[in-house]
Every structure is written in C-alpha cells, then in structure tokens.
Enzyme design. Structure first.
Site, short mmCIF file in Angstrom:
data_model
loop_
_atom_site.label_atom_id
_atom_site.label_comp_id
_atom_site.label_asym_id
_atom_site.label_seq_id
_atom_site.Cartn_x
_atom_site.Cartn_y
_atom_site.Cartn_z
N PHE A 1 0.86 -1.19 0.00
CA PHE A 1 0.00 0.00 0.00
C PHE A 1 0.89 1.23 0.00
O PHE A 1 1.74 1.38 0.87
CB PHE A 1 -0.95 0.04 1.21
N ASP B 1 9.27 2.64 1.96
CA ASP B 1 8.08 3.37 2.41
C ASP B 1 7.92 3.07 3.89
O ASP B 1 7.47 1.99 4.28
CB ASP B 1 6.87 2.91 1.59
N LYS C 1 2.62 9.53 8.42
CA LYS C 1 1.66 9.27 9.51
C LYS C 1 2.04 9.86 10.87
O LYS C 1 1.42 10.80 11.34
CB LYS C 1 1.39 7.77 9.61
C1 LIG Z 1 -0.92 5.21 5.03
C2 LIG Z 1 0.14 4.81 4.10
C3 LIG Z 1 0.39 5.54 2.93
C4 LIG Z 1 -0.48 6.69 2.47
O1 LIG Z 1 -0.44 7.76 3.36
P1 LIG Z 1 -1.56 8.92 3.24
O2 LIG Z 1 -1.11 9.94 4.25
O3 LIG Z 1 -2.87 8.31 3.56
O4 LIG Z 1 -1.50 9.45 1.85
C5 LIG Z 1 1.45 5.13 2.13
N1 LIG Z 1 2.22 4.09 2.47
C6 LIG Z 1 2.02 3.39 3.60
C7 LIG Z 1 2.93 2.24 3.93
C8 LIG Z 1 0.96 3.71 4.45
O5 LIG Z 1 0.75 2.98 5.55
#
Ligand SMILES: *Cc1c(COP(=O)(O)O)cnc(C)c1O
Length: 392
Positions: A128, A215, A244
């Site tokens: 994700f 990420d 986050k």
């Molecule tokens: C939540 C998340 C995102 C996206 O972040 P947003 O602030 O919602 O755009 C991208 N990568 C990972 C691993 C995430 O957990």
C-alpha cells in the site's frame, strides 16, 4: 442532517470528542482504549501536553508563510531527520501519498538521466503506497485501483518477500530504476519478510544501480522498535518516505534521500504550497524531541514484545489463530476466517482495533501506552478472539 460527505468511508457509528494519551471519550462520555492511534498517526497519544503547547505557541506566532521564503523550522527539522535516518536531504509534503509521489518523481529523474524512455519502479504484491494515481498504481491491491484506469506507466510487480523474483528481473530487458518496498506491509496485513530480505534487496540495488525506496509511512519513527524499520537490518536505503506519525496528527509527510537521489530535484522540479509550513514543522520537531527525551522508541520495542508474548500465550490453544506476528508496536493477529466484525465487538468492549486484509487484526497502539493499558488490551482482545472463534 443531509450527509454532504462523499461516500469514501464506511464509518463506524461512533464519534470521539476528547482524548488523553491512549484514551478517547465518545459523545456519551464513554472511555475507550485506542490501540490504533488514528492508524499509526498519534504515536504520542492524544492531547499530548508538549504537542499542545508547541502548537498553541506556534499558532499564536506564525502558522504559514510560503516556501518562497526562508523557514528556519523546516531547515531544523530536515537537519534532525537526516541525522536520525542517515539521509542527506529532505522534501516536505503533507501526506504519505505525497511523500511517495516525491520519491517516484526522483526515480523518474534518475531514469531520465540514464536516457530511459520508461523508467520503471519495481513494487510488491500486497503493498500500500497511497491513493493518488501514481501511488495507487504502485499499490498491490486491485480494489484500490479498480475504476481508475488508465494506471500510470512504469511499474513492475513481484511477490513480497521473494528475492528470487526480484533477482530474475535483473537479467530481463527492462528499464528498472528503483525498488519500492515497505519494510513491513501494514495495510497488506502486517506481513513481515525474512530478516535477510531488505539486505538482499540492498545488495541487488547496489549491483544494478537501482534506487532502494523504503516506504516507512507506517513503520517509521519508532513504531517497530527502531526509529526506522530498515535500521533492524543494518542497511541504508536511497530514499525513505515518512508521514503518519511525524506530526502526531498535524498533516506532514517527508521524502528523505541520500546520494545521487538527493541531488535530482532543482528549483522548479517539485513543490508544495503547504509542505513544511511552520505549524507542521513545529509539530514534527516536538514529536522527535519527545520520542528522544522519553525513550519512546525503546519503549515501543519493549511494550510490543510483551503484547506479542502475552497474546501468544493466551491464544496458544486456539486453532483458529494462524499466527500472531509483530515488531514493536506493529502487531497482526491472523485468523483462519474473515473477522471484520471484531472491530464492532471490540468497540462494545471499549477497545479500538482494526482489521486489514480481511483476516488480520491490526494493532498500532500509541508508543506511550502503559502497563495497565497493555493488560487491558491483551485481556480484552484475547477474550474477544476466543469468543469469536468459538461462535459460528
Ligand atoms: C498510510 C500509508 C500511505 C499513504 O499515506 P496517506 O497519508 O494516507 O497518503 C502510504 N504508504 C504506507 C505504507 C501507508 O501505511
């Protein structure tokens, strides 16, 4: 009242009006233990006094000027982030998806320098990376992509945790420039690859001159018991994205880079109106200060291992539990059957949890959670799981 919100979220029938640490209170003044932290955002818990004070002070001084002017707080935050991550340079955005967009744009520029027509980023099944067009294309979940075609060009997907598939790409006829990977998949179901997976990707990227993009939007800033999850493996990526938990609820994201990747943007290549404004940077600086001052990264490691051990003990005789896995305060309990309804039954027991990938209970408690709260979490949740598995 007419619901004027676009229908993007199926919301639970509950509204919180107040918080303190790991506790939240609803409109009827019922108290809940928050084991989700607004999806890994409020690592310091709710209404943290240092954050409150810093925000009030900053709001009464200056919230926003523009990236057209000098912003010393942004420079200070960038310096601190590079120091704790081993990166050289930082670009500030407002969300995780935007941080990843910056990373993907760096990868494109890196490929352009090599004369590639379609610079290609390798991404993983079950990943994700966000909801913008490029990041939903990078995301390994058809539900996130469906309806939004045509997707963005320049991505190849391989199974997560499988170094052989990645190695096979190295011999292929393609224009690969980067590998983008979550050190632990969050939305994908708290999937933890073997310990040698990231080091093997690092080796491959070194051999091929590919950028390694990690990420860390969910795993970053202490969540897994290290400041960054790649630090469990003794490697340094070329690009790291965070968001986050960086602002404890104030929107801020960042793309960190080192080496050549850190030199690719120049004036005009990328930008953001809000990115790195004074309020957001002040929040993030305070988060980093408190993490360090209160040893919260170490605490995350310790709290996480006691939650994991206790859940494993209490649920040891449950054949309906496939695995209980985690690192630090990023914990998944995989069941044999879909268990979305557990979110609602947990709510009835005054506990906030999440279910992802249909069968995985996901815990992302605040790093400040104390021993009593941990006991409440473990006892309540294991009871709920036992009852759920013994019914129907
Ligand atoms: C939540 C998340 C995102 C996206 O972040 P947003 O602030 O919602 O755009 C991208 N990568 C990972 C691993 C995430 O957990």
């Amino acid at each position: 009242m007419h619901n004027a919100l676009m229908d993007t979220y199926k919301r639970l029938p509950i509204t919180f009006v107040r918080g303190e640490g790991a506790w939240l209170w609803d409109t009827n003044n019922n108290r809940y233990l928050d084991a989700l932290s607004g999806i890994a955002v409020c690592g310091l818990g709710h209404a943290h006094p240092d954050i409150t004070q810093a925000l009030c002070q900053q709001a009464s001084t200056l919230i926003h000027t523009s990236n057209l002017y000098g912003i010393p707080l942004q420079e200070e935050l960038a310096a601190l982030l590079t120091k704790i991550s081993g990166m050289d340079k930082v670009f500030f955005a407002n969300s995780g998806a935007e941080a990843n967009e910056a990373a993907l744009k760096l990868a494109r520029l890196y490929g352009r320098k090599r004369g590639y027509k379609i610079p290609t980023v390798v991404v993983m099944e079950g990943s994700f990376h966000g909801r913008t067009l490029a990041t939903l294309t990078a995301t390994g979940n058809r539900k996130v992509q469906a309806g939004f075609e045509p997707l963005v060009q320049g991505f190849i997907r391989v199974p997560y945790g499988d170094i052989t598939s990645l190695n096979n790409l190295a011999t292929g006829n393609n224009e690969i420039v980067a590998v983008m990977v979550e050190p632990i998949q969050g939305e994908g179901g708290i999937n933890i690859p073997n310990n040698d997976y990231l080091p093997q990707i690092r080796d491959l990227c070194n051999r091929q001159d590919w950028l390694l993009i990690t990420d860390e939007i969910q795993t970053g800033l202490g969540r897994t018991g290290r400041m960054f999850a790649y630090q469990h493996h003794g490697i340094i990526p070329d690009i790291v994205t965070i968001a986050k938990s960086l602002g404890n609820g104030v929107p801020i994201g960042a793309c960190l880079a080192t080496g050549q990747a850190a030199t690719l943007f120049e004036p005009g290549s990328h930008g953001s109106t809000f990115g790195g404004n004074l309020l957001a940077c002040r929040a993030a600086l305070t988060v980093l200060t408190v993490l360090e001052r209160d040893n919260l990264v170490e605490r995350s490691a310790n709290s996480g291992s006691s939650i994991l051990t206790e859940l494993q003990q209490r649920l040891a005789n449950q054949p309906g539990v496939v695995t209980i896995r985690g690192r630090g305060l990023m914990i998944g309990i995989e069941l044999v059957k879909p268990c979305a309804e557990l979110v609602t039954t947990a709510l009835d027991s005054k506990l906030l949890i999440n279910v992802t990938a249909e069968r995985v209970i996901r815990l992302l408690p605040p790093l400040i959670m104390d021993a009593t709260q941990i006991q409440f979490l473990v006892a309540t949740l294991s009871g709920l799981i036992e009852r759920f598995l013994s019914s129907n």
